[in-house]
Each structure stands twice: as C-alpha cells, then as structure tokens.
Scaffold this motif. Structure first.
Motif, PDB file in Angstrom:
ATOM      1  N   LYS A  23       0.848  -1.176   0.000  1.00 23.83           N
ATOM      2  CA  LYS A  23       0.000   0.000   0.000  1.00 23.83           C
ATOM      3  C   LYS A  23       0.890   1.234   0.000  1.00 23.83           C
ATOM      4  N   SER A  24       0.377   2.298  -0.544  1.00 19.82           N
ATOM      5  CA  SER A  24       1.107   3.552  -0.532  1.00 19.82           C
ATOM      6  C   SER A  24       0.941   4.173   0.852  1.00 19.82           C
ATOM      7  N   GLN A  25       1.977   4.076   1.669  1.00 21.28           N
ATOM      8  CA  GLN A  25       1.931   4.612   3.017  1.00 21.28           C
ATOM      9  C   GLN A  25       3.049   5.630   3.170  1.00 21.28           C
ATOM     10  N   PRO A  26       2.794   6.648   3.969  1.00 23.12           N
ATOM     11  CA  PRO A  26       3.842   7.642   4.179  1.00 23.12           C
ATOM     12  C   PRO A  26       4.971   7.064   5.022  1.00 23.12           C
ATOM     13  N   GLU A  27       6.152   7.637   4.868  1.00 20.74           N
ATOM     14  CA  GLU A  27       7.254   7.250   5.726  1.00 20.74           C
ATOM     15  C   GLU A  27       6.931   7.691   7.139  1.00 20.74           C
ATOM     16  N   ARG A  28       7.239   6.870   8.101  1.00 21.63           N
ATOM     17  CA  ARG A  28       6.914   7.160   9.495  1.00 21.63           C
ATOM     18  C   ARG A  28       8.137   7.733  10.207  1.00 21.63           C
ATOM     19  N   THR A  29       7.895   8.650  11.129  1.00 15.58           N
ATOM     20  CA  THR A  29       8.992   9.188  11.921  1.00 15.58           C
ATOM     21  C   THR A  29       9.335   8.210  13.029  1.00 15.58           C
ATOM     22  N   ILE A  30      10.515   8.351  13.588  1.00 18.36           N
ATOM     23  CA  ILE A  30      10.920   7.499  14.704  1.00 18.36           C
ATOM     24  C   ILE A  30       9.948   7.673  15.866  1.00 18.36           C
ATOM     25  N   CYS A  31       9.514   8.896  16.101  1.00 19.73           N
ATOM     26  CA  CYS A  31       8.553   9.168  17.173  1.00 19.73           C
ATOM     27  C   CYS A  31       7.251   8.399  16.945  1.00 19.73           C
ATOM     28  N   GLU A  32       6.754   8.391  15.711  1.00 23.14           N
ATOM     29  CA  GLU A  32       5.532   7.651  15.398  1.00 23.14           C
ATOM     30  C   GLU A  32       5.718   6.159  15.632  1.00 23.14           C
ATOM     31  N   LEU A  33       6.871   5.637  15.233  1.00 22.93           N
ATOM     32  CA  LEU A  33       7.125   4.212  15.430  1.00 22.93           C
ATOM     33  C   LEU A  33       7.160   3.855  16.910  1.00 22.93           C
ATOM     34  N   ILE A  34       7.742   4.723  17.709  1.00 18.09           N
ATOM     35  CA  ILE A  34       7.765   4.491  19.158  1.00 18.09           C
ATOM     36  C   ILE A  34       6.350   4.530  19.714  1.00 18.09           C
ATOM     37  N   LEU A  35       5.562   5.496  19.262  1.00 11.24           N
ATOM     38  CA  LEU A  35       4.182   5.599  19.730  1.00 11.24           C
ATOM     39  C   LEU A  35       3.354   4.377  19.333  1.00 11.24           C
ATOM     40  N   PHE A  36       3.587   3.837  18.136  1.00  9.32           N
ATOM     41  CA  PHE A  36       2.865   2.633  17.710  1.00  9.32           C
ATOM     42  C   PHE A  36       3.135   1.463  18.641  1.00  9.32           C
ATOM     43  N   ALA A 144      -3.683 -12.227  23.313  1.00 16.09           N
ATOM     44  CA  ALA A 144      -4.466 -11.881  22.125  1.00 16.09           C
ATOM     45  C   ALA A 144      -4.320 -10.402  21.778  1.00 16.09           C
ATOM     46  N   ALA A 145      -4.392  -9.534  22.778  1.00 19.58           N
ATOM     47  CA  ALA A 145      -4.250  -8.096  22.518  1.00 19.58           C
ATOM     48  C   ALA A 145      -2.847  -7.776  22.008  1.00 19.58           C
ATOM     49  N   GLN A 146      -1.851  -8.418  22.570  1.00 18.78           N
ATOM     50  CA  GLN A 146      -0.485  -8.145  22.125  1.00 18.78           C
ATOM     51  C   GLN A 146      -0.256  -8.668  20.706  1.00 18.78           C
ATOM     52  N   THR A 147      -0.835  -9.789  20.367  1.00 15.57           N
ATOM     53  CA  THR A 147      -0.724 -10.309  19.004  1.00 15.57           C
ATOM     54  C   THR A 147      -1.292  -9.307  18.005  1.00 15.57           C
ATOM     55  N   ALA A 148      -2.479  -8.780  18.308  1.00 18.63           N
ATOM     56  CA  ALA A 148      -3.090  -7.796  17.409  1.00 18.63           C
ATOM     57  C   ALA A 148      -2.268  -6.513  17.357  1.00 18.63           C
ATOM     58  N   SER A 149      -1.712  -6.096  18.491  1.00 25.77           N
ATOM     59  CA  SER A 149      -0.944  -4.847  18.496  1.00 25.77           C
ATOM     60  C   SER A 149       0.348  -4.985  17.701  1.00 25.77           C
ATOM     61  N   LEU A 150       0.953  -6.145  17.714  1.00 28.71           N
ATOM     62  CA  LEU A 150       2.152  -6.358  16.904  1.00 28.71           C
ATOM     63  C   LEU A 150       1.810  -6.328  15.420  1.00 28.71           C
ATOM     64  N   GLY A 151       0.650  -6.847  15.064  1.00 25.73           N
ATOM     65  CA  GLY A 151       0.196  -6.762  13.676  1.00 25.73           C
ATOM     66  C   GLY A 151      -0.091  -5.333  13.265  1.00 25.73           C
ATOM     67  N   LEU A 152      -0.603  -4.529  14.203  1.00 22.09           N
ATOM     68  CA  LEU A 152      -0.877  -3.121  13.912  1.00 22.09           C
ATOM     69  C   LEU A 152       0.411  -2.380  13.569  1.00 22.09           C
ATOM     70  N   CYS A 153       1.459  -2.629  14.321  1.00 25.59           N
ATOM     71  CA  CYS A 153       2.749  -1.981  14.037  1.00 25.59           C
ATOM     72  C   CYS A 153       3.217  -2.348  12.632  1.00 25.59           C
ATOM     73  N   ALA A 154       3.108  -3.600  12.268  1.00 25.81           N
ATOM     74  CA  ALA A 154       3.544  -4.031  10.927  1.00 25.81           C
ATOM     75  C   ALA A 154       2.671  -3.403   9.846  1.00 25.81           C
ATOM     76  N   ASP A 155       1.385  -3.224  10.108  1.00 21.03           N
ATOM     77  CA  ASP A 155       0.492  -2.618   9.113  1.00 21.03           C
ATOM     78  C   ASP A 155       0.790  -1.142   8.883  1.00 21.03           C
ATOM     79  N   LEU A 156       1.253  -0.451   9.902  1.00 19.41           N
ATOM     80  CA  LEU A 156       1.449   0.992   9.816  1.00 19.41           C
ATOM     81  C   LEU A 156       2.816   1.407   9.277  1.00 19.41           C
ATOM     82  N   VAL A 157       3.708   0.463   9.140  1.00 18.17           N
ATOM     83  CA  VAL A 157       5.041   0.782   8.620  1.00 18.17           C
ATOM     84  C   VAL A 157       5.089   0.375   7.144  1.00 18.17           C
TER      85      VAL A 157
END
Length: 160
Positions: A23-36, A144-157
């Motif tokens: 997908k066309s996603q913007p480059e993420r800042t280090i701060c955003e990655l930490i927040l994710f 279960a929540a941590q599994t989904a949250s790890l997937g969220l990080c991968a989706d946003l990068v």
C-alpha cells in the motif's frame, strides 16, 4: 525530523509481501514508530511483574503445594500462547471500520485489565480456584491483545 525507512533484507524470502500488493503509506517518523509500539509497554510490565511474583503468589495461596501451583501457572501460560496464531489470522482477515487490529486490541485489553485487578483481590481473599481461572483469562486476553498490536505496528510501517 528523523524518519525511518525499512527495507526487506531478503526480498524473496517466504512471508515477505510482494511489491505489487504494498500500500502507498507515508514514511513514518521514529517518534511515530515508538508511539505505535508503546501499547506493548504495559503488557511487558504486567507480564514481567506477574511472572516474577507468581512464585510468591503460589506460596501465599497454597503454602503446602506452591511448586505444583507454580507449575500450573507455567502450563497455563504455555498453552495460552497457542491462541496467538488464531488471533493473528482473525485480525489479518478482519475488515472493521476501526481497522483490522484495533477492535481486537480493545476487545482483549479490557478483560486483561479487569483480570489483573481481580487477581489482586483474589490474592487477598486467598481464593486459589478463582485466582487460577482469572490468571488464565488474563493470559489469554493479554496474549491476544499483544498479538493484534504487533500486527498493527507491521500494518502501519511501509514496506519500502
């Protein structure tokens, strides 16, 4: 501002996403990655503390059978991890208006928080049976929540 660009070290390896599907996603800042990934911090703290304190809880709840109770906690913790691939698969294939992962994170984070609070109360009451059941609920919910949250990080990068 610092930005992060991630490249696949092995583009042809199994499990990597094909370039045509990215997908066309913007480059993420280090701060955003930490927040994710900040969502994982409380889970790490709670799991770390619970693992550290489980031996003390076992001695308090069942002084004559503390080793057996601690072994039971370990078995529960191990079996609970078997739900992670299922939750990952369900969240991968979900299509909710709030996103693929967020409903799973919220759905499981709420009972995890309730279970942690209830474990504290049950420890004071020395109710071994309900403590073990609540521990199992807490472990299922947190995993279960941590599994989904790890997937969220991968989706946003972005894949690039």
């Amino acid at each position: 501002m610092l930005t992060a660009s991630f490249q696949d070290p092995e583009p042809g390896r199994r499990g990597s996403r094909p370039a045509s599907k990215s997908k066309s996603q913007p480059e993420r800042t280090i701060c955003e990655l930490i927040l994710f990934s900040l969502f994982n911090f409380p889970f790490g703290v709670i799991l770390g503390v619970s693992v550290t304190l489980l031996s003390l809880e076992a001695e308090k709840l069942a002084p004559n059978h503390a080793g057996v109770l601690l072994a039971g906690f370990c078995v529960i913790g191990g079996f609970v991890q078997l739900i992670c691939p299922l939750v990952g698969r369900l969240s991968d294939n979900s299509r909710y208006s709030y996103g693929k992962r967020r409903p799973f994170i919220v759905l499981f984070a709420i009972p995890a928080g309730i279970a942690v609070s209830l474990m504290w109360y049950l420890s004071i009451q020395k109710n071994v049976g309900l403590y073990v059941v609540t521990f199992a609920v807490m472990m299922v919910s947190m995993s279960a929540a941590q599994t989904a949250s790890l997937g969220l990080c991968a989706d946003l990068v972005p894949d690039n």
